[in-house]
Design a protein around this motif. Structure first.
Motif, PDB file in Angstrom:
ATOM      1  N   GLY A 158      25.824  -9.939  28.423  1.00  0.00           N
ATOM      2  CA  GLY A 158      26.031  -8.493  28.301  1.00  0.00           C
ATOM      3  C   GLY A 158      26.268  -7.776  29.611  1.00  0.00           C
ATOM      4  O   GLY A 158      26.539  -6.575  29.621  1.00  0.00           O
ATOM      5  N   ASP A 226      22.390  -9.627  19.748  1.00  0.00           N
ATOM      6  CA  ASP A 226      22.370  -9.577  21.211  1.00  0.00           C
ATOM      7  C   ASP A 226      23.629 -10.225  21.761  1.00  0.00           C
ATOM      8  O   ASP A 226      24.166  -9.812  22.776  1.00  0.00           O
ATOM      9  CB  ASP A 226      21.143 -10.313  21.755  1.00  0.00           C
ATOM     10  CG  ASP A 226      19.854  -9.640  21.321  1.00  0.00           C
ATOM     11  OD1 ASP A 226      19.801  -8.396  21.384  1.00  0.00           O
ATOM     12  OD2 ASP A 226      18.925 -10.340  20.893  1.00  0.00           O
ATOM     13  N   LYS A 258      25.616  -5.333  24.718  1.00  0.00           N
ATOM     14  CA  LYS A 258      25.421  -6.632  24.080  1.00  0.00           C
ATOM     15  C   LYS A 258      26.684  -7.460  24.284  1.00  0.00           C
ATOM     16  O   LYS A 258      27.790  -6.922  24.306  1.00  0.00           O
ATOM     17  CB  LYS A 258      25.155  -6.460  22.582  1.00  0.00           C
ATOM     18  CG  LYS A 258      23.980  -5.567  22.274  1.00  0.00           C
ATOM     19  CD  LYS A 258      22.691  -6.122  22.843  1.00  0.00           C
ATOM     20  CE  LYS A 258      21.496  -5.299  22.381  1.00  0.00           C
ATOM     21  NZ  LYS A 258      20.249  -5.756  22.996  1.00  0.00           N
TER      22      LYS A 258
END
Ligand code: ADP
Ligand code: MG
Length: 462
Positions: A158, A226, A258
């Protein structure tokens, strides 16, 4: 129903311990039929599943039953026609008869942990194949940049390269690499919500969610990831509504920092009918072109795959394979598997003469065979009538042979995907692509499937 719950409990745990692909393939339409005279009978949809459960999964099933306080003397796997229809629950439910004496009394009823009841719907980390790791990915020219980016992402999802867009030809390791990221993230942080999904499946789930209002939390599920890994983005072409849904998912994830990882067989600019706003978002992060690995890398891959199977190949055999199959690692693996199966069946040590005759036989063979002959052979081998292979039925004991037929039309006759689809009476060439890929994948880990293919070939070319 209690007995159904017992099997669900067992399935729930199995699902956690094997890859989703294997779980779906081997356990989807199974159920506990009865427990009588201390013999527990599990209904399975077809003979492949029966063999696989007997050979490979019997011990774990036994263990998990015991964990749930059921210890039969024997487990039987019975082909149960209701189950091949893809619907595990039907009238047959009434026929379940469990013998209470072999189950513990209610005071020690097994605890079904929460995950079990939900585990057949979504769980994060679904879809990842544990076999795809960085450890067994060979780095060389062609893939080193993609590999470096994937490792950087796995270390810090991320933060960099978001989204990562990897594109390249068939069979060069895109799926392996992007799944390796997912597996590494989970290894470092078991609570991470990592989702791997093929674009096709995403499209299908979206359509189902809209059409049947089922899985109503479709959007929420994906927006909660995620790390979202989405494979084969080219299949989103022409799916306008799904593109829109994906656009919102993308935005939600990206805003929340994410990680998004996308693969495709072509760069965004070449995906037809890709909405402009998606195209531009895909360019926000990093796009990497994966190229064919060079000769040395291909040699290292062959050695490593053979090593996984406990086999050391002589250098000239490795060279021969790496020299003759240059563009598609999946094909290279296929040739290696073919060589290993051939030698195993005859008790021979692989050598250059065998590999060269196998590979040249592959090349010269197509001349003598027609598509019809191949399909007929498969129909005989699996004892499935031609009409069923070419017809609309979707029963698993027909679907698998049909997929094998598509695979062999590709591997033996090198037909185009649209042509393969037509030969099997399918409208859509996507089905052919997926069938071929599915069997290719299975061949990498499934000895029974390898055996089927080599028997069919032996008879075809006899
Ligand atoms: P793609 O998704 O690009 O079509 P895959 O990731 O499915 O290709 O790779 C095809 C097969 O080749 C897989 O079994 C994979 O493990 C293997 N493979 C590809 N590249 C490598 C590599 N560099 N090292 C080890 N295995 C590889
Ligand atoms: Mg792939």
């Amino acid at each position: 129903m209690q007995d159904d719950r017992l099997w669900q409990a067992v399935l729930g745990e199995i699902e956690l311990s094997i890859s989703r692909g294997n779980f779906v393939t081997w356990f989807k339409n199974t159920r506990l039929l009865k427990l009588k005279d201390n013999v527990l009978t599990i209904g399975v949809p077809n003979v492949f599943v029966k063999q696989q459960l007997e050979r490979k999964y019997n011990d774990i099933i036994k263990e998990l039953l015991a964990k749930n306080h059921v210890t039969p003397d024997a487990i039987e796997y019975k082909i149960h026609t209701d189950l091949s229809k893809g619907n595990g629950r039907s009238e047959a439910e009434e026929t379940i008869e469990l013998n209470p004496s072999t189950m513990q009394t209610s005071s020690s009823t097994p605890q079904y942990h929460q995950a079990t009841t939900n585990s057949l719907s979504h769980s994060y980390r679904q879809g990842l194949n544990v076999r795809y790791t960085f450890d067994n990915f060979i780095v060389g020219s062609g893939n080193e940049l993609a590999h470096a980016a994937c490792q950087a992402i796995a270390a810090n999802p991320g933060t960099k390269y978001n989204p990562l867009f990897i594109y390249g030809g068939v069979g060069i390791g895109k799926t392996h690499l992007i799944q390796a990221v997912g597996n590494a993230v989970i290894a470092a942080n078991p609570g991470a919500r990592v989702i791997y999904i093929s674009t096709e499946q995403f499209v299908q789930e979206f359509i189902d969610a809209v059409r049947y209002k089922k899985n109503t939390d479709f959007a929420g599920y994906y927006r909660n990831a995620d790390v979202l890994i989405i494979d084969d983005m080219q299949f989103i072409a022409g799916k306008d509504k799904t593109q829109e849904e994906f656009f919102h998912t993308f935005n939600a994830l990206h805003q929340a920092n994410k990680q998004i990882i996308i693969s495709s067989d072509k760069p965004p600019k070449d995906i037809p009918t890709l909405e402009e706003r998606l195209r531009s978002r895909f360019a926000w992060g990093m796009s990497i072109d994966m190229q064919n690995p060079d000769f040395e890398t291909r040699c290292a891959i062959v050695q490593s795959k053979a090593g996984d199977k406990g086999i050391t190949l002589p250098p000239d055999v490795v060279d021969y394979l790496a020299n003759h199959i240059q563009t598609n690692i999946r094909e290279l693996e296929g040739a290696l598997n073919q060589l290993i199966a051939f030698c195993e069946m005859r008790g021979l040590e692989p050598d250059a003469a065998i590999v060269s005759s196998l590979l040249s036989a592959n090349k010269s063979r197509p001349k003598h065979l027609s598509a019809r002959q191949v399909i007929e052979r498969i129909s005989k081998h699996f004892q499935v009538p031609m009409d069923d292979l070419l017809g609309p039925k979707r029963d698993k004991d027909i679907v698998v042979p049909r997929q094998v037929a598509m695979y062999m039309l590709r591997s033996e006759l090198h037909l185009s995907f649209p042509k393969i689809a037509r030969e099997l009476g399918r409208k859509d060439h996507t089905t052919a692509i997926h069938s071929v890929e599915k069997i290719e994948q299975e061949l990498t880990f499934d000895a029974i499937m390898r055996q089927h293919i080599s028997e069919i070939k032996e008879r075809l070319y006899a």
